[in-house]
Motif scaffolding. Structure first.
Motif, PDB file in Angstrom:
ATOM      1  N   LEU A  57       0.823  -1.204   0.000  1.00 60.10           N
ATOM      2  CA  LEU A  57       0.000   0.000   0.000  1.00 60.10           C
ATOM      3  C   LEU A  57       0.864   1.265   0.000  1.00 60.10           C
ATOM      4  N   GLU A  58       1.980   1.201   0.703  1.00 58.01           N
ATOM      5  CA  GLU A  58       2.881   2.360   0.725  1.00 58.01           C
ATOM      6  C   GLU A  58       3.471   2.598  -0.663  1.00 58.01           C
ATOM      7  N   ALA A  59       3.830   1.509  -1.365  1.00 57.47           N
ATOM      8  CA  ALA A  59       4.367   1.647  -2.723  1.00 57.47           C
ATOM      9  C   ALA A  59       3.328   2.253  -3.654  1.00 57.47           C
ATOM     10  N   VAL A  60       2.075   1.781  -3.550  1.00 66.00           N
ATOM     11  CA  VAL A  60       1.008   2.333  -4.394  1.00 66.00           C
ATOM     12  C   VAL A  60       0.793   3.808  -4.090  1.00 66.00           C
ATOM     13  N   GLY A  61       0.776   4.157  -2.781  1.00 64.32           N
ATOM     14  CA  GLY A  61       0.581   5.550  -2.402  1.00 64.32           C
ATOM     15  C   GLY A  61       1.723   6.439  -2.903  1.00 64.32           C
ATOM     16  N   SER A  62       2.962   5.917  -2.829  1.00 68.51           N
ATOM     17  CA  SER A  62       4.114   6.696  -3.307  1.00 68.51           C
ATOM     18  C   SER A  62       4.031   6.916  -4.810  1.00 68.51           C
ATOM     19  N   LEU A  63       3.635   5.874  -5.550  1.00 70.32           N
ATOM     20  CA  LEU A  63       3.499   6.011  -7.000  1.00 70.32           C
ATOM     21  C   LEU A  63       2.411   7.018  -7.356  1.00 70.32           C
ATOM     22  N   ALA A  64       1.326   6.998  -6.595  1.00 70.60           N
ATOM     23  CA  ALA A  64       0.237   7.936  -6.869  1.00 70.60           C
ATOM     24  C   ALA A  64       0.680   9.378  -6.627  1.00 70.60           C
ATOM     25  N   ARG A  65       1.362   9.608  -5.509  1.00 70.83           N
ATOM     26  CA  ARG A  65       1.833  10.961  -5.210  1.00 70.83           C
ATOM     27  C   ARG A  65       2.873  11.409  -6.233  1.00 70.83           C
ATOM     28  N   LEU A  66       3.741  10.463  -6.628  1.00 65.94           N
ATOM     29  CA  LEU A  66       4.770  10.794  -7.607  1.00 65.94           C
ATOM     30  C   LEU A  66       4.134  11.116  -8.964  1.00 65.94           C
ATOM     31  N   GLY A  67       3.122  10.325  -9.348  1.00 60.83           N
ATOM     32  CA  GLY A  67       2.438  10.575 -10.613  1.00 60.83           C
ATOM     33  C   GLY A  67       1.729  11.908 -10.628  1.00 60.83           C
ATOM     34  N   ARG A  68       1.041  12.240  -9.550  1.00 60.61           N
ATOM     35  CA  ARG A  68       0.337  13.527  -9.464  1.00 60.61           C
ATOM     36  C   ARG A  68       1.327  14.677  -9.560  1.00 60.61           C
ATOM     37  N   PHE A  69       2.448  14.529  -8.846  1.00 61.91           N
ATOM     38  CA  PHE A  69       3.460  15.580  -8.881  1.00 61.91           C
ATOM     39  C   PHE A  69       4.011  15.755 -10.300  1.00 61.91           C
ATOM     40  N   LEU A  71       2.507  15.129 -13.165  1.00 59.30           N
ATOM     41  CA  LEU A  71       1.518  15.788 -14.025  1.00 59.30           C
ATOM     42  C   LEU A  71       1.459  17.285 -13.752  1.00 59.30           C
ATOM     43  N   GLU A  72       1.476  17.667 -12.451  1.00 63.17           N
ATOM     44  CA  GLU A  72       1.393  19.089 -12.117  1.00 63.17           C
ATOM     45  C   GLU A  72       2.652  19.828 -12.545  1.00 63.17           C
ATOM     46  N   ALA A  73       3.821  19.188 -12.344  1.00 59.51           N
ATOM     47  CA  ALA A  73       5.080  19.828 -12.741  1.00 59.51           C
ATOM     48  C   ALA A  73       5.178  19.933 -14.257  1.00 59.51           C
ATOM     49  N   GLY A  74       4.695  18.893 -14.981  1.00 59.68           N
ATOM     50  CA  GLY A  74       4.764  18.903 -16.432  1.00 59.68           C
ATOM     51  C   GLY A  74       3.830  19.901 -17.058  1.00 59.68           C
ATOM     52  N   ALA A  75       2.784  20.304 -16.305  1.00 59.78           N
ATOM     53  CA  ALA A  75       1.840  21.289 -16.841  1.00 59.78           C
ATOM     54  C   ALA A  75       2.461  22.676 -16.958  1.00 59.78           C
ATOM     55  N   GLN A  76       3.611  22.861 -16.288  1.00 60.90           N
ATOM     56  CA  GLN A  76       4.373  24.112 -16.358  1.00 60.90           C
ATOM     57  C   GLN A  76       3.530  25.303 -15.931  1.00 60.90           C
ATOM     58  N   GLN A  78       2.671  28.454 -13.345  1.00 57.42           N
ATOM     59  CA  GLN A  78       3.578  29.451 -12.805  1.00 57.42           C
ATOM     60  C   GLN A  78       4.069  29.071 -11.414  1.00 57.42           C
ATOM     61  N   THR A  79       3.297  28.342 -10.678  1.00 50.83           N
ATOM     62  CA  THR A  79       3.712  27.918  -9.334  1.00 50.83           C
ATOM     63  C   THR A  79       4.179  26.465  -9.382  1.00 50.83           C
ATOM     64  N   THR A  80       5.351  26.222  -8.823  1.00 52.93           N
ATOM     65  CA  THR A  80       5.893  24.863  -8.775  1.00 52.93           C
ATOM     66  C   THR A  80       5.185  24.088  -7.674  1.00 52.93           C
ATOM     67  N   PRO A  81       4.653  22.904  -7.966  1.00 51.95           N
ATOM     68  CA  PRO A  81       3.967  22.136  -6.922  1.00 51.95           C
ATOM     69  C   PRO A  81       4.927  21.718  -5.816  1.00 51.95           C
ATOM     70  N   GLU A  82       4.381  21.542  -4.632  1.00 50.38           N
ATOM     71  CA  GLU A  82       5.184  21.114  -3.490  1.00 50.38           C
ATOM     72  C   GLU A  82       5.601  19.657  -3.696  1.00 50.38           C
ATOM     73  N   PRO A  83       6.911  19.345  -3.640  1.00 51.68           N
ATOM     74  CA  PRO A  83       7.347  17.956  -3.840  1.00 51.68           C
ATOM     75  C   PRO A  83       6.897  17.075  -2.683  1.00 51.68           C
ATOM     76  N   PRO A  84       6.452  15.860  -2.962  1.00 47.13           N
ATOM     77  CA  PRO A  84       5.935  14.987  -1.895  1.00 47.13           C
ATOM     78  C   PRO A  84       7.016  14.354  -1.030  1.00 47.13           C
ATOM     79  N   PHE A  85       8.262  14.303  -1.533  1.00 44.15           N
ATOM     80  CA  PHE A  85       9.339  13.646  -0.798  1.00 44.15           C
ATOM     81  C   PHE A  85      10.486  14.625  -0.567  1.00 44.15           C
TER      82      PHE A  85
END
Length: 582
Positions: A57-69, A71-76, A78-85
């Motif tokens: 479950l921790e691996a799945v949660g980490s992948l989900a947070r990493l994926g969301r980050f 997508l938000e970072a790739g959208a470019q 003006q505000t850089t999303p807060e990194p999850p790690f």
């Protein structure tokens, strides 16, 4: 049966030689100890379905947070999303601001996610040996460090930018640095020390004379710098896993020069660098031919005076043993004892304990049995393994990819001037202290009789350093548990060496200090830290004042250099001969 018994030693010698050969490739690390730890972890984790589900479950949660980050970072936006790690507090691999830009932050975050998951995965599983759990976590960290994006030239933004700016000239310089180091390694020679910190010219230049020499050490008496001196002299016992001049570097940060300037008569032991011919030197030889022989010389040169004895690292451990032995035998020759980053109890000796079990020591013993000594390269590798990011990977990145040779400072120059350890001495030290912890268990015998630290009545000043990876300060602090005398403990910031070399005026230095009087109740280390008086600056003046208070009132004329009529004539100017041995 008789024939078999007679040939057994030959078979055993063949076994030891085979293990010694393997040890040369593993730098003395036992494969069994590593595999056994992984098996302990895997077998217990395999029988823990709840823990497996938690990790999944921790691996799945980490992948989900990493994926969301991503997508938000790739959208470019003006505000850089807060990194999850986030990196660990002392991890400086990603300090460069470029790591916060796209796409480098993705590589950084993916790596930090893996680190976080492996930290969880290697937590102790119920029924598992705590030491195996710590060992697995340590090995997992080391394996991950190898594949850190900071080590990959195409993933590290600092390397990419430097290569673009210099059109690859940095890689050419790095290749030259790598070739030079590889040639030295293939020739089994240490890299040449061309940093300008020549012993006797730039460092270790406090004036003095060698007034005694035996097969194990030279004793240096330093020239007085004041018209009058304190009554009691100081004898410093450095570790023999290092050369003594860490305490006498440049004039600006020399502890010896500082003490002499404060009006102390200072003596220093300079250990000889052993060779394979010294394989049978024992741990107790360092007490008898080292501390006790030096103490005899000091008493002859400064008669009718007790001595302030100071031991650093393993030198402090040996000093505690020598002091307890003298107390047992009614030899009250010390005015005080100072222990710098020195352990007496080894039950919580930090990451070094990960390398200590029966299999590991036997493996290391076979390698030393074949060589006669623990070589400098093998010992250096063990210390580097404790801090691979700082001492291995970051250094390789700078020198081989950025093309920058580290700028030498006196402390790193000294660290490269390494020493060897005799086979028998190191084996006895590892078994008696690290493995069996005999000194604080009431089972350490000197000359056939057990000694006890609680017999020491001489006041003690003990120094611990906050980030010490060799003698963790809480381990050093445990001296409180095994002594009943006056004990002043001082905790300073810095590491095992830099925390001790802490001259007045050194920027950012601070400390905490408190005294335990005889009869006081024990206070645990965390409570002590919350109660101890804080101070800003170097701890050296605090120690000098403490020595003054624990000495005789008034001052006297300086003693002569040596005592020829008693067999201690000056032999050679400081720093002596032994310090130059490589």
């Amino acid at each position: 049966m008789g024939g078999s018994a007679r040939t057994t030693p030959s078979f055993e010698a063949a076994d030891r030689l085979a293990r010694a050969t393997i040890a040369r490739f593993t730098q003395g690390v036992s494969p069994h100890s590593q595999l056994a730890a992984w098996f302990d972890w895997a077998s217990h984790l395999g029988r823990s379905p709840g823990r497996q589900m938690e990790l999944w479950l921790e691996a799945v949660g980490s992948l989900a947070r990493l994926g969301r980050f991503a997508l938000e970072a790739g959208a470019q936006n003006q505000t850089t999303p807060e990194p999850p790690f986030a990196p660990q507090p002392k991890d400086h691999r990603f300090d460069d601001p470029a790591w916060k830009t796209f796409p480098y932050m993705l590589w950084q975050q993916a790596f930090l996610a893996q680190e976080a998951w492996w930290r969880s995965a290697t937590r102790e599983v119920r029924g598992m040996s705590p030491k195996d759990s710590a060992r697995v976590a340590f090995m997992a960290r080391q394996a991950l460090d190898v594949v850190s994006p900071s080590n990959m030239p195409w993933l590290n933004p600092a390397i990419v930018e430097r290569t673009r700016e210099e059109s690859g000239a940095n890689l050419i310089r790095g290749a030259a640095n790598f070739t030079e180091d590889m040639l030295c390694a293939l020739a089994m020679e240490p890299p040449p020390i061309n940093d300008g910190f020549t012993v006797g010219e730039k460092v270790a230049i406090t004036p003095g004379e060698v007034v005694y020499r035996n097969d194990l050490m030279e004793l240096i008496q330093y020239t007085p710098a004041t018209e009058n001196v304190h009554v009691e002299p100081i004898l410093i016992v450095p570790a023999w896993i290092m050369k003594y001049y860490v305490l006498d570097l440049r004039p600006e940060n020399s502890l010896v020069r500082y003490l002499v300037a404060q009006g102390f008569t200072v003596f220093m032991i300079s250990w000889r660098n052993p060779t394979a011919a010294d394989r049978d030197i024992t741990f107790d030889d360092y007490r008898t031919q080292g501390i006790m022989a030096a103490l005899d010389a000091v008493n002859a040169i400064v008669p009718e005076s007790k001595v302030h004895a100071c031991g650093y690292c393993i030198g402090g451990t040996l000093l505690a043993i020598a002091a307890a032995t003298m107390e047992r035998d009614d030899g009250h020759r010390l005015a005080s004892i100072t222990m710098l980053a020195a352990q007496t109890d080894f039950s919580e000796a930090g990451d070094l304990m990960l390398f200590v079990d029966e299999s590991q020591i036997a493996f290391l013993e076979d390698m030393m049995w074949d060589q006669g000594v623990l070589d400098t390269k093998q010992m250096g590798s063990a210390f580097k393994a404790l801090r691979p990011n700082e001492l291995v990977w970051s250094k390789m990145t700078r020198e081989y990819l950025l093309g920058e040779r580290d700028q030498a400072i006196d402390l790193t120059s000294w660290a490269a001037d390494q020493t060897r350890l005799p086979y028998r001495m190191h084996s006895q030290y590892l078994r008696a202290l690290f493995l069996d912890n005999r000194l604080t268990a009431g089972r350490y015998a000197v000359e056939g009789r057990v000694i006890a630290l609680k017999d020491i009545r001489t006041p003690i000043f003990a120094v611990g350093t906050e980030t010490d990876h060799i003698a963790p300060w809480r381990s050093v602090y445990k001296l409180h548990l095994f002594t009943d005398n006056e004990l002043t403990f001082l905790l300073t910031n810095g590491g095992h060496n830099a925390g001790v070399v802490s001259e007045p005026g050194h920027h950012g230095r601070r400390y905490h200090v408190a005294t335990r009087d005889p009869g006081d109740a024990y206070v645990d280390s965390d409570t002590w830290l919350s109660l101890a008086a804080p101070g800003e600056g170097s701890w050296w003046p605090v120690w000098a004042e403490w020595l003054d208070r624990h000495g005789s009132a008034g001052r006297v004329s300086p003693p002569r250099m040596g005592a020829p009529e008693r067999g201690y004539a000056p032999l050679w100017p400081a720093p002596g001969i032994y310090v130059h041995q490589r």
